[in-house]
Design an enzyme around this catalytic site. Sequence first.
Site, PDB file in Angstrom:
ATOM      1  N   CYS A 132      54.523  22.455  46.553  1.00  0.00           N
ATOM      2  CA  CYS A 132      54.028  23.028  47.648  1.00  0.00           C
ATOM      3  C   CYS A 132      55.065  24.137  48.095  1.00  0.00           C
ATOM      4  CB  CYS A 132      54.054  21.968  48.775  1.00  0.00           C
ATOM      5  SG  CYS A 132      53.808  22.954  50.450  1.00  0.00           S
ATOM      6  N   CYS A 135      56.167  24.350  51.653  1.00  0.00           N
ATOM      7  CA  CYS A 135      57.027  23.210  52.147  1.00  0.00           C
ATOM      8  C   CYS A 135      58.404  23.898  51.731  1.00  0.00           C
ATOM      9  CB  CYS A 135      56.596  21.935  51.539  1.00  0.00           C
ATOM     10  SG  CYS A 135      55.012  21.455  51.687  1.00  0.00           S
ATOM     11  N   ASP A 136      58.556  24.339  50.339  1.00  0.00           N
ATOM     12  CA  ASP A 136      59.904  24.316  49.838  1.00  0.00           C
ATOM     13  C   ASP A 136      60.434  25.715  49.510  1.00  0.00           C
ATOM     14  OD1 ASP A 136      59.964  21.396  49.992  1.00  0.00           O
ATOM     15  OD2 ASP A 136      58.977  21.141  48.037  1.00  0.00           O
TER      16      ASP A 136
END
Length: 401
Positions: A132, A135-136
Amino acid sequence: MENRQVVIIGAGPAGLTSAIYARRSGLDTLVLEKGMSGGQINITAEIENYPGFKHAEGMELGRAFREHAEKFEPEFRDCKVESLTLGVEEKVVHTSKGDISADAIIIASGASFSKAGCKGELEFAGRGVSYCAVCDGAFFEDAPVAVIGGGNTAVEEAVYLTQFASKVYIVHRRDEFRANNVAIERALANPKIEPVMGCVVDEIAGSDMVEKIVTRNLKTGEVREIAVEGVFVFVGTNPNIDFMQDDTSIRRVGNGWIVTDEQMETSVEGVFAAGDVRDKFLRQVVTAAGDGATAAMAAYEYLSNQYYMKSALFDPERVVAFFMSSIDASHLAIAREVDELTKRTGNKVVTIDAHRNVRVREKLGIKQLPCVVELAKGNKIREAVVASAADIKAFCDECFG
């Protein structure tokens, strides 16, 4: 057979939020989960984009969701959901620990990322390997990263990662990307992106964290080591719907993503879906939680309406019902007259908003509004199209004498 008001399939952010809202609404709630609560966030090392948590480990946030849900005392059951039977009168969840009849079902089973299948991928998950970018990506500021994949998601996420990374390698096993031309042109125009075509990643390596990938050219066999600190795998995402493979009643698209309306209801009445299993634009913890809240409140409204319909419309030995639409001013005017008529004559007429109860209307085969219907134990005896309360009074006089 055991019967529950609401059965929630899955205990990730969507399922646990559903449990919180369902229990706060007073519903008898059973949550079914195979394994650890929290879903995909358990394999996410760090989360910085969930409101209220400036920084959290994935498992920490998963525990917080579970503990919050436990406060409202839903029942949790560790079991495998094997299949669903979605009949007109009964919904049954078949599990490894027995069958459960449910008045409403919320499917919050999530999705799973397809794996690249190379050495070191699982070992470094959460330690440099991610699925992701949203997300990261921010954790790799000014660091080189690699993206594995060649479809739209891989190419578009590679462009997104250039906001943070110093270099983005896109490793694709074919000689051409599978993404659309617009995405490809945008990626190739970005100086931070370097395609590595016709190659596969044989290994993701490092010590505590990812330090490099080892690629192999499928035509020449040439092996190359590329120094990176992060590897983003975008080779596919699939909804967790193994228990639905034989079911054709719930509408799905693509790889099996469940289609819902804005209230999270599926094509089957009383069955809702929330979180990553849905056909949706953005799959994040925050959107899953929002879905879960909506699904639970929609389930509450559905059940409240079902219980009312049962007691007012389908259970009585004999009843007269006025079907109208709440978005039609003339219908609302007749409804007010019907209330006065009921008070004056004592003949009970149940008013049903067919605009909000489309499936009840369909079940009774009502084609034209406004109309009045006589029912006996839920079976339609007769109906008539009406234009005024006087028409309804005449209908009632024939029914009640």
